[in-house]
Design a protein around this motif. Structure first.
Motif, mmCIF file in Angstrom:
data_model
loop_
_atom_site.group_PDB
_atom_site.id
_atom_site.type_symbol
_atom_site.label_atom_id
_atom_site.label_comp_id
_atom_site.label_asym_id
_atom_site.label_seq_id
_atom_site.Cartn_x
_atom_site.Cartn_y
_atom_site.Cartn_z
ATOM 1 N N TYR A 133 28.671 -22.900 -31.907
ATOM 2 C CA TYR A 133 29.586 -24.295 -30.984
ATOM 3 C C TYR A 133 29.831 -24.464 -30.034
ATOM 4 O O TYR A 133 30.982 -23.175 -29.372
ATOM 5 C CB TYR A 133 30.859 -24.706 -32.254
ATOM 6 N N TRP A 134 29.971 -25.335 -29.006
ATOM 7 C CA TRP A 134 29.923 -25.892 -28.045
ATOM 8 C C TRP A 134 30.791 -26.986 -27.654
ATOM 9 O O TRP A 134 30.083 -28.230 -28.014
ATOM 10 C CB TRP A 134 28.771 -25.489 -26.966
ATOM 11 N N PRO A 135 31.948 -27.293 -27.932
ATOM 12 C CA PRO A 135 32.891 -28.048 -27.088
ATOM 13 C C PRO A 135 31.793 -29.210 -26.398
ATOM 14 O O PRO A 135 31.999 -29.892 -26.158
ATOM 15 C CB PRO A 135 34.272 -27.406 -27.485
ATOM 16 N N CYS A 136 31.959 -27.979 -24.938
ATOM 17 C CA CYS A 136 31.481 -28.779 -23.455
ATOM 18 C C CYS A 136 33.027 -29.985 -22.975
ATOM 19 O O CYS A 136 32.818 -30.951 -22.454
ATOM 20 C CB CYS A 136 30.297 -29.778 -23.873
ATOM 21 N N GLU A 137 34.352 -29.492 -23.259
ATOM 22 C CA GLU A 137 35.094 -29.867 -22.891
ATOM 23 C C GLU A 137 35.332 -29.588 -21.740
ATOM 24 O O GLU A 137 37.024 -29.582 -21.789
ATOM 25 C CB GLU A 137 36.083 -30.323 -24.311
ATOM 26 N N GLU A 138 34.500 -28.627 -21.005
ATOM 27 C CA GLU A 138 35.546 -28.257 -19.821
ATOM 28 C C GLU A 138 35.770 -28.771 -18.671
ATOM 29 O O GLU A 138 36.360 -30.177 -19.081
ATOM 30 C CB GLU A 138 34.625 -27.174 -19.654
ATOM 31 N N GLY A 139 36.538 -27.716 -17.185
ATOM 32 C CA GLY A 139 37.301 -29.252 -16.573
ATOM 33 C C GLY A 139 35.850 -29.431 -15.196
ATOM 34 O O GLY A 139 34.721 -28.596 -16.083
ATOM 35 N N SER A 140 36.560 -30.511 -14.646
ATOM 36 C CA SER A 140 35.346 -30.374 -13.707
ATOM 37 C C SER A 140 34.477 -29.687 -13.081
ATOM 38 O O SER A 140 33.352 -30.154 -12.502
ATOM 39 C CB SER A 140 36.091 -31.412 -12.945
ATOM 40 N N THR B 20 31.201 -24.487 -14.999
ATOM 41 C CA THR B 20 28.565 -24.419 -15.091
ATOM 42 C C THR B 20 28.696 -23.536 -16.296
ATOM 43 O O THR B 20 27.071 -24.051 -16.189
ATOM 44 C CB THR B 20 29.150 -23.657 -13.917
ATOM 45 N N GLN B 21 29.477 -24.114 -17.367
ATOM 46 C CA GLN B 21 28.660 -23.571 -18.134
ATOM 47 C C GLN B 21 29.751 -23.953 -19.283
ATOM 48 O O GLN B 21 30.785 -24.666 -18.742
ATOM 49 C CB GLN B 21 28.694 -21.919 -18.879
ATOM 50 N N ALA B 22 29.508 -24.224 -20.331
ATOM 51 C CA ALA B 22 29.873 -24.775 -22.185
ATOM 52 C C ALA B 22 30.522 -23.797 -22.547
ATOM 53 O O ALA B 22 29.116 -23.207 -22.864
ATOM 54 C CB ALA B 22 29.551 -25.578 -22.537
ATOM 55 N N TYR B 23 31.471 -22.920 -22.479
ATOM 56 C CA TYR B 23 31.925 -22.000 -23.820
ATOM 57 C C TYR B 23 31.631 -22.098 -25.230
ATOM 58 O O TYR B 23 32.202 -22.925 -25.442
ATOM 59 C CB TYR B 23 33.285 -21.118 -23.155
ATOM 60 N N PHE C 42 29.652 -31.675 -15.912
ATOM 61 C CA PHE C 42 31.843 -31.472 -16.490
ATOM 62 C C PHE C 42 32.985 -32.582 -16.105
ATOM 63 O O PHE C 42 33.375 -33.365 -15.374
ATOM 64 C CB PHE C 42 32.126 -30.551 -16.320
ATOM 65 N N ALA C 43 33.468 -32.934 -17.827
ATOM 66 C CA ALA C 43 35.127 -34.070 -17.726
ATOM 67 C C ALA C 43 34.608 -35.106 -16.908
ATOM 68 O O ALA C 43 35.541 -35.594 -16.292
ATOM 69 C CB ALA C 43 36.371 -33.711 -17.108
ATOM 70 N N ALA C 44 33.316 -36.091 -17.225
ATOM 71 C CA ALA C 44 32.740 -36.873 -16.558
ATOM 72 C C ALA C 44 33.660 -38.635 -17.158
ATOM 73 O O ALA C 44 33.327 -39.510 -17.420
ATOM 74 C CB ALA C 44 31.413 -37.168 -15.789
ATOM 75 N N ASP C 45 33.433 -37.976 -18.949
ATOM 76 C CA ASP C 45 33.717 -39.142 -19.264
ATOM 77 C C ASP C 45 34.837 -38.952 -20.651
ATOM 78 O O ASP C 45 34.582 -38.320 -21.349
ATOM 79 C CB ASP C 45 31.999 -39.599 -20.199
ATOM 80 N N ALA C 46 35.875 -40.119 -20.619
ATOM 81 C CA ALA C 46 36.843 -39.923 -21.788
ATOM 82 C C ALA C 46 36.702 -40.341 -22.866
ATOM 83 O O ALA C 46 38.130 -40.916 -23.408
ATOM 84 C CB ALA C 46 38.139 -39.555 -20.490
ATOM 85 N N MET D 135 23.585 -40.181 -19.214
ATOM 86 C CA MET D 135 23.676 -39.941 -20.413
ATOM 87 C C MET D 135 24.968 -38.639 -20.549
ATOM 88 O O MET D 135 24.754 -37.753 -20.036
ATOM 89 C CB MET D 135 22.415 -39.233 -21.471
ATOM 90 N N ARG D 136 25.664 -39.212 -22.033
ATOM 91 C CA ARG D 136 27.203 -38.412 -21.733
ATOM 92 C C ARG D 136 26.747 -37.491 -23.981
ATOM 93 O O ARG D 136 26.680 -38.172 -24.559
ATOM 94 C CB ARG D 136 28.535 -38.927 -21.519
ATOM 95 N N LEU D 137 27.674 -35.878 -23.515
ATOM 96 C CA LEU D 137 26.820 -35.519 -24.790
ATOM 97 C C LEU D 137 28.142 -34.590 -25.057
ATOM 98 O O LEU D 137 28.664 -34.164 -23.997
ATOM 99 C CB LEU D 137 26.069 -35.113 -24.770
ATOM 100 N N GLY D 138 28.290 -34.165 -26.031
ATOM 101 C CA GLY D 138 29.216 -32.485 -26.607
ATOM 102 C C GLY D 138 29.060 -32.402 -27.581
ATOM 103 O O GLY D 138 29.003 -33.276 -28.797
ATOM 104 N N HIS D 139 30.267 -31.207 -27.368
ATOM 105 C CA HIS D 139 30.501 -30.981 -29.536
ATOM 106 C C HIS D 139 29.047 -31.042 -30.441
ATOM 107 O O HIS D 139 28.756 -31.230 -31.106
ATOM 108 C CB HIS D 139 31.339 -31.951 -30.077
#
Length: 907
Positions: free
Chosen positions: A361-368, A371-374, A390-394, A547-551
């Motif tokens: 699982y990679w939430p992709c909610e990192e700060g701007s 350089t990677q998604a923990y 990162f942190a480009a779309d809220a 495109m935006r994506l995450g989780h």
């Protein structure tokens, strides 16, 4: 429990080493127990409950850091403490522990196969159920083991009552009440089954009453089932509490008494009544001859708890001689501890997804600057990315800001090896794109150990494509689903791709759902094996830039419920459900949470902030339960049209101890109110004509404005809430901030005071003649209670007017009538006249139907009861009884005529 000759049987207990221990003998009389709960003087927030008392520490028992103490290592900060007094009757205490109940063995008299009548009087911690236990058993002859099911009565989600029975011991017929039980702590519920209703079916009817003695009020509509009912004659014991062998929820509750009758209103075959039992009783015979045995963690008790709290400090104190050693203890409810933490909770997606067992699982909610998604999962390496911002779309309500990709973006993540108990997998993520690409563009590639070793998902303006390749690179999947609604307008979609075995085939499912709307799905099969997912390895098509994506998650199952509604931040979840869910997720005890206001998205904030946000939107009271170390939320609707919980007589000693001081001030006046939905629209409500209007005095009081932002689900809510808040802020009545009750002087009040709680309605009858006539009607907002030795017991109630909470009910003869828009006396009357001439201008005439009478009207402060109305045109003739509220006087022509109880529309 007579006063003042009999001392108060106060019991003080500390949880020492995990065991409740009586420390009453160590309480100093010079430091009486003082308890504060709720909110004082109509404050906007509830303070943490607190208690102050003194303990004798000459024996070193209450010095947590002193190794000489017998309690060394057993006491510490936040040690639980509780205080109780005798209730005046006993009850079955059923804690929220499986197997806690009383039972009587099967008996011929209990083998009812036809009409049955079941009744239980109890005080559950909540009638509406909890997040973890939405359904809970009350009473039943219902054993799942061996299929020995006969019948069962339960409490249900939202306060509904369920009665179920089985014809064969295995299957069941389930009936729910069509209405929830009324908002009350102590209540009797009843279910009757008419096995043969004479029309080829059976009928279940539900009832409620204030006690088992009745009178009974039907709860909702009768439930009719086709076919004549026959209850299975099982060998199961009759049990009350948590029924053995069932898998429903466990919930704390007090059972006072119960009855089972053979036939509706028929012969009593079981009648356990705990009221006169000695505390600690473990077995007894009821009046029907049934022998009952207490089981599990249940017990017979008579304690009424006044507070559960935590000791926040153990300060040692002594006099100059060193002979008087004591601890002035202060304890507080859990709101104090919860208020200390300011850490914001993670996003609703980040909190929910790990509970569904992903293997990656990679939430992709990192700060701007990331350089990677923990991954928050142990053993799962970060997702390596290229071309991500990162942190480009809220814009995703259930997430912290998510990244967007550029034209050369890629992602690579290894899925740790795993074993799937169901031989299935699911790959899921969220995505958003302003417009679909003009030509086919790859946006998800992953590998498996199954027949389809590599799976590639792409999209174009017309639909979605799936290609699958085996270990040799041959195409084994080539599917295309025409659907142009998979991208666009910046909407967020959840995407699910799953595989499950079916014989020698693999069943694939692919779905994409707008998180705030509908979606589509696509299913197909192929010969082969499922395997496990091994890695995510995607090079995005250049046309997907932006495109935006995450989780992004990989699961060892195909359960599509991983999202719930967490992806839109649980938008639309009602306030009570949000409070219940949050407390369950955070492990915070909660005994009750109603509240029906739909909420907006849950955002990252500290727990107490989120709980208060729900309470603010709904308009209820979030406080601490006195019966447990837990929170309790009483929703706005619980306050509507409450019965009176405590009646005080001003002329009876102790009922209203001095001073009773009405306050006619502007503390609660707000006549210009604006409500704004967070990130949404606003509405304004202004009183421009009433006695507390924005007009200059004496026509009004001038402008008192305020504005509040609430987390609401939709803009359609703000207008009603603004109007309701205006109603509360312009209620024209004096305040009674405190009401003092001396229980030592009025011991007859003790049972009602012990049953009363925060949010309940009280009345003071027979007020002095220098106050307005009629009962003083109040809501208890909180109280300060002082219990001292040997017989001092005072309680000072913090109150607010109850009048604003009497709201219109359709077809109700008092609150359900439409008020006149303009009626006056056509001629003056004397103080003894019983006939009025009433003129109505520009509004419908008053009803002359006897079905609409009697009705109370108010004329210049005098309440009259109208018993007849005649006349087909204005003016009409009213026949009245004078001085209903003890006021009687001559009335002048042109005096306003109104309902005494004007209809108030709630929201």
């Amino acid at each position: 429990m007579a006063f003042p000759t009999t001392p108060i049987e106060l019991l003080a207990e500390l949880q020492i080493g995990g065991t409740w221990t009586d420390v009453t003998a160590d309480l100093y009389a010079r430091g009486p127990l003082t308890i504060e709960r709720g909110r004082p003087d109509e404050a906007t927030r509830v303070d943490p409950a607190k208690a102050g008392f003194q303990l004798d520490n000459r024996g070193n028992k209450y010095s947590p850091r002193n190794p000489r103490s017998v309690n060394y290592g057993l006491l510490g900060r936040n040690t639980p403490v509780r205080f109780s007094v005798p209730l005046g009757y006993s009850y079955l205490d059923v804690p929220a522990v499986a197997g806690s109940q009383i039972a009587t063995p099967d008996h011929a008299s209990l083998d009812i196969t036809g009409d049955i009548d079941v009744r239980v009087e109890m005080i559950p911690s909540t009638w509406i159920g909890t997040y973890d236990a939405p359904y809970w058993e009350c009473i039943g002859k219902y054993q799942s083991t061996g299929n020995q099911r006969s019948w069962l009565m339960m409490g249900g989600n939202g306060g509904y009552v369920q009665f179920r029975w089985s014809a064969d011991g295995t299957g069941t017929t389930v009936n729910w009440s069509t209405q929830p039980v009324p908002a009350a702590r102590r209540l009797a519920i009843r279910a009757t089954l008419d096995a043969n209703n004479g029309a080829g079916g059976s009928t279940v009817v539900f009832y409620t009453a204030t006690s088992l003695a009745g009178p009974w009020t039907q709860l909702g509509d009768p439930i009719v089932t086709a076919g004549i009912a026959s209850i299975f004659n099982s060998t199961a014991s009759l049990e009350i509490g948590d029924i053995t062998g069932t898998n429903f929820g466990v919930q704390a509750r007090r059972i006072i008494r119960a009855e089972v009758r053979s036939g509706i209103g028929g012969t009593v075959v079981a009648a356990p009544d705990m009221r006169a039992l000695t505390p600690g009783t473990t077995s007894w015979a009821d009046t029907a001859g049934r022998t009952w045995t207490v089981g599990g963690a249940a017990s017979i008790s008579n304690r009424a708890y006044r507070l559960h709290a935590e000791v926040s400090a153990w300060p040692s104190r002594w006099d100059v001689s060193g002979q008087d050693v004591y601890v002035p203890v202060e304890a507080a409810g859990i709101l104090r501890r919860l208020g200390q933490g300011q850490k914001a909770l993670s996003s609703s997606l980040r909190r929910r997804i790990p509970t569904f067992g992903p293997v990656a699982y990679w939430p992709c909610e990192e700060g701007s600057e990331a350089t990677q998604a923990y991954s928050p999962l142990p053993g799962c390496a970060p997702l390596a990315v290229h071309g991500w911002e990162f942190a480009a779309d809220a814009g995703c309500a259930g997430s912290d800001p998510l990244p967007k990709i550029d034209a050369a973006a890629s992602m690579y993540g290894v899925v740790p090896p795993y074993t799937s108990a169901v031989n299935s997998w699911l790959v899921a993520l969220l995505y958003s794109q302003d417009a679909p690409p003009a030509s086919m563009s790859q946006w998800l590639t992953f590998t498996t150990t199954g027949t389809a070793r590599t799976i590639v998902v792409g999209t174009d303006a017309a639909g979605i494509s799936v290609l699958g390749y085996d270990v040799a690179g041959s195409t084994v999947i080539n599917e295309y689903f025409s659907n142009s609604d998979t991208f666009g307008a910046g909407r967020w979609f959840r995407f699910d791709f799953s595989a499950q075995p079916s014989g020698g085939n693999v069943n694939f499912h692919m779905g994409w759902v707008d998180i705030d709307g509908a979606g589509s799905q696509w299913n197909w099969s192929m010969a082969g094996t499922v395997g496990t997912v091994t890695r995510i390895d995607t090079h995005f098509g250049a046309l997907l830039s932006g495109m935006r994506l995450g989780h992004i998650g990989v699961y060892p199952h195909a359960d599509l419920g991983v999202w719930g509604t967490s992806d839109n931040g649980y938008r639309g979840e009602v306030a009570g459900a949000r409070i219940r869910r949050l407390c369950a997720e955070e492990g915070v005890p909660l005994t009750h949470a109603s509240g029906d206001t739909p909420m907006g998205p849950q955002q990252a904030a500290p727990l107490l902030t989120l709980l208060s946000e729900a309470a603010d939107a709904d308009g209820g009271i979030l406080h601490e339960d006195r019966e447990a170390l837990a929170l309790r939320y009483r929703g706005r609707a619980d306050f509507y049209n409450q019965p009176v919980a405590l009646t005080l007589d001003y002329n009876t000693a102790g009922h209203v101890a001095p001073p009773l001081e009405p306050t006619d001030d502007d503390q609660r006046t707000r006549n210009d109110r604006t409500v704004t939905r967070r990130s949404g629209s606003s509405a304004r409500a202004v009183d421009e004509t009433g006695p507390l209007s924005t007009q200059a005095p004496p026509a009004g009081v001038g402008t008192y404005d305020d504005e509040v932002t609430l987390n609401l689900a939709s803009d359609s809510q703000v207008e009603d809430i603004a109007a309701w808040r205006l109603h509360l802020g312009t209620w024209d009545e004096a305040r009674y901030p405190t009401v003092h009750v001396d229980l030592a002087a009025a011991p007859s009040l003790i049972p009602a005071v012990l049953a009363m709680d925060i949010g309940d309605r009280i009345q003071i009858i027979n007020p002095p003649t220098w106050l307005p006539p009629g009962p003083i009607d109040l809501i208890v907002e909180g109280y300060t209670e002082t219990i001292g030795h040997p017989n001092h017991w005072d309680i000072i109630l913090s109150c607010s007017p109850a009048g604003p909470w009497t709201v219109a009910v359709v077809d109700d003869l008092v609150t359900g009538r439409a008020d006149t828009d303009g009626s006056t006396l056509a001629s003056g009357i004397t103080s003894t006249a019983t006939s009025l001439s009433v003129a109505t201008v520009g509004a419908p005439l008053w009803s002359t139907s006897g079905a609409d009478l009697p009705v109370d009207i108010e004329v210049a402060g005098e309440v009259m009861r109208v018993t007849a109305i005649s006349g087909a045109s204005s003016p009409q003739t009213f026949t009245v009884t004078r001085s209903i509220n003890t006021v009687v006087k001559a009335q002048s022509s042109g005096t306003d005529v109104r309902f005494d109880q004007a209809p108030i529309i709630s929201y």
